[in-house]
Design a protein around this motif. Structure first.
Motif, PDB file in Angstrom:
ATOM      1  N   ASN A 243      59.249  61.133  20.586  1.00 58.07           N
ATOM      2  CA  ASN A 243      59.745  59.816  20.175  1.00 58.07           C
ATOM      3  C   ASN A 243      59.793  58.819  21.323  1.00 58.07           C
ATOM      4  O   ASN A 243      60.242  57.686  21.116  1.00 58.07           O
ATOM      5  CB  ASN A 243      61.131  59.889  19.520  1.00 58.07           C
ATOM      6  CG  ASN A 243      61.165  60.766  18.282  1.00 58.07           C
ATOM      7  OD1 ASN A 243      60.139  61.272  17.863  1.00 58.07           O
ATOM      8  ND2 ASN A 243      62.332  60.928  17.712  1.00 58.07           N
ATOM      9  N   PHE A 273      54.625  61.497  12.856  1.00 59.75           N
ATOM     10  CA  PHE A 273      55.971  61.388  12.298  1.00 59.75           C
ATOM     11  C   PHE A 273      55.894  61.315  10.781  1.00 59.75           C
ATOM     12  O   PHE A 273      54.911  60.798  10.221  1.00 59.75           O
ATOM     13  CB  PHE A 273      56.673  60.143  12.845  1.00 59.75           C
ATOM     14  CG  PHE A 273      56.727  60.081  14.340  1.00 59.75           C
ATOM     15  CD1 PHE A 273      57.811  60.589  15.035  1.00 59.75           C
ATOM     16  CD2 PHE A 273      55.675  59.520  15.064  1.00 59.75           C
ATOM     17  CE1 PHE A 273      57.852  60.547  16.419  1.00 59.75           C
ATOM     18  CE2 PHE A 273      55.711  59.471  16.446  1.00 59.75           C
ATOM     19  CZ  PHE A 273      56.799  59.992  17.128  1.00 59.75           C
ATOM     20  N   THR A 279      60.959  60.945  11.103  1.00 58.66           N
ATOM     21  CA  THR A 279      61.292  62.143  11.875  1.00 58.66           C
ATOM     22  C   THR A 279      60.023  62.739  12.481  1.00 58.66           C
ATOM     23  O   THR A 279      58.934  62.632  11.923  1.00 58.66           O
ATOM     24  CB  THR A 279      61.990  63.188  10.994  1.00 58.66           C
ATOM     25  OG1 THR A 279      61.156  63.478   9.867  1.00 58.66           O
ATOM     26  CG2 THR A 279      63.330  62.658  10.520  1.00 58.66           C
ATOM     27  N   PHE A 280      60.201  63.406  13.601  1.00 57.43           N
ATOM     28  CA  PHE A 280      59.059  63.961  14.342  1.00 57.43           C
ATOM     29  C   PHE A 280      58.388  65.063  13.533  1.00 57.43           C
ATOM     30  O   PHE A 280      59.044  65.908  12.925  1.00 57.43           O
ATOM     31  CB  PHE A 280      59.528  64.497  15.688  1.00 57.43           C
ATOM     32  CG  PHE A 280      58.424  65.104  16.513  1.00 57.43           C
ATOM     33  CD1 PHE A 280      57.522  64.305  17.192  1.00 57.43           C
ATOM     34  CD2 PHE A 280      58.288  66.482  16.608  1.00 57.43           C
ATOM     35  CE1 PHE A 280      56.495  64.849  17.952  1.00 57.43           C
ATOM     36  CE2 PHE A 280      57.272  67.043  17.369  1.00 57.43           C
ATOM     37  CZ  PHE A 280      56.377  66.217  18.035  1.00 57.43           C
TER      38      PHE A 280
END
Length: 474
Positions: A243, A273, A279-280
């Protein structure tokens, strides 16, 4: 009498044997072909990633400025976004990322050139007297143009069918870099979803990804700047966390996986993502690509692949500046592409586009200002389900190919066909022989003898055995 009865029985057994073996030979051809070669099965080959350079393709007879982006429009044309007479150098921005030569005005010439991807001839052009420092170009499925300008710190949506001077949507404050929810700082790229929502990579200063609704309202934002030149904090020891972006330079959307992937330029990696919540998901890099990645495109081929271009390396183990095809499933290089110049490399590539059917690919260079064309060596059948077009008309899609070996006659099928013919001839011969023996036993009443005692019968037996051997080997 007993002898004639036994001879008849043996003839019947022989007849049944011939029929069984002959039928088995034909069945072997049919089932062997079906079991050994499945013509309905998808076969994946290295030629899916095999491109050749097209040195004779040259877009229009005019001088281009630094070409920052390329994309395909809805009609299959290639669109070039270039900077004309403007050059990004050390005097373009102040330490606060404000564009300095504003008073010089916008680029006078057309910055958007629509070119035939077959002939290189100019189809149309627009964008004169509007942009100051072009950067990113995305054309969605409705033929809307999404453009970023790093000097104006803005993102624009144009529909050329309506107007080429008034955008449908503008986000960001003109010539005002910022980090709030209404501002950008040198935004780089856009990716558009099928429902109209879109992502913006923001960019050189903020190092974040922002998701907007179709009407331009912010949905979510994530990411933090890790670029050593512009960050204002100390990174923790160890690997750069996920991120964190050192210039999120290009975006690509994987429709089949519903993930957004980012070319993390100065960290030489592609970060992905979940498109719904940010979210990763996963991260990809490779030593051959090196420490810098300028652009990335996704294709749902063989479990997912990335088309990547790197850039000039500033590390001791410099890698050639070229294009790479990286497998998501193995994280290995599946193919490479580069111009056929003396260096067999690009100089300063900035963006790339892949056609819907995967047969063509273009690479934009800043210097020398040039657009390179590549063509796939082997034509393949298109995949029935198209992907989201985040950089061009379904430009993310590369079709899964069918092995051409399966579309031609197999050598095994030819061999089995020969066995079938031989078996059929043997069956017919045995049938005639057995009928003759049954109907005309008196012709052999001269005395008792062993079966297959004559030379002709021995030859028939050897041929029959040979047929069985051929069937066994097949």
């Amino acid at each position: 009498m007993f002898t004639r009865w036994r001879s008849g029985i043996l003839n019947i057994v022989l007849l049944l044997t011939c029929v069984i073996f002959g039928g088995r030979s034909e069945q072997q051809v049919q089932t062997g072909t079906a079991a050994g070669i499945d013509t309905n099965k998808t076969h994946l080959r290295n030629s899916d990633y095999d491109f050749e350079y097209a040195p004779d393709w040259s877009p229009i007879n005019r001088t281009l400025g630094s070409v920052s982006a390329v994309a395909f429009d809805s009609y299959g044309n290639i669109v070039i976004f270039h900077r004309g007479s403007h050059v990004w150098d050390a005097l373009s921005f102040d330490p606060q990322n404000r564009y300095l030569p504003v008073s010089s005005g916008p680029i006078a010439e057309s910055t958007l050139l629509i070119v035939s991807n077959q002939t290189g001839s100019l189809v149309s052009e627009w964008g004169a007297n509007y942009f100051y420092m072009p950067h990113g170009l995305t054309i969605d499925r409705n033929n809307s143009y999404w453009l970023t300008d790093v000097a104006m710190h803005q993102v624009f949506k144009f529909d050329p069918a309506i107007s080429t001077t008034e955008p449908l949507l503008t986000i960001g404050r003109r010539f005002q870099p910022g980090s709030d929810i209404h501002s950008f700082c040198k935004p780089t790229s856009v990716a558009v979803l099928s429902n109209g929502d879109f992502f913006v990579a923001d960019g050189y200063c903020n190092g974040r990804i922002m998701k907007f609704s179709s009407d331009g309202n912010l949905i979510l934002s994530w990411g933090k700047n890790s670029f050593v030149v512009t960050r204002t904090f100390m990174l923790p020891a160890g690997p750069v966390p996920e991120n964190f972006f050192a210039i999120p330079h290009a975006l690509t959307y994987a429709t089949d996986k519903d993930i957004l992937c980012v070319a993390d330029r100065e960290q030489g990696r592609v970060q992905c993502f979940n498109a719904q919540d940010g979210t990763f998901h996963s991260m990809y890099s490779h030593p051959q690509i090196g420490s810098r990645i300028f652009s990335v495109k996704y294709a749902p081929l063989n479990g997912g692949v990335f088309y990547i271009i790197n850039g000039p390396q500033y590390t001791s183990d410099k890698q050639p500046v070229s294009g790479f095809i990286l497998s998501m499933t193995t994280n290995q290089i599946a193919g490479r592409f580069f111009p056929t110049n003396a260096q067999r490399a690009f100089s300063n590539p900035h963006d790339l586009a892949v056609s819907f059917d995967g047969s063509q690919m273009y690479v934009a260079e800043l210097s020398p200002a040039k657009v390179h064309k590549f063509k796939r060596k082997t034509l393949v059948q298109p995949e029935p389900q198209p992907t989201e077009r985040s950089q061009s008309l379904r430009s993310e899609t590369l079709p899964v190919s069918i092995d051409p070996v399966l579309s031609t006659e197999s050598p095994y099928a030819s061999t089995l066909m020969i066995v079938s013919i031989v078996g059929s001839l043997l069956t017919t011969s045995c049938l005639i022989f057995c009928v003759w023996r049954t109907i005309c036993p008196s012709s052999h009443a001269s005395g008792r003898r062993q079966r297959f005692s004559t030379p002709v019968e021995n030859i028939s037996l050897r041929n029959l055995n040979r047929s069985e051997e051929l069937e066994g080997s097949a």
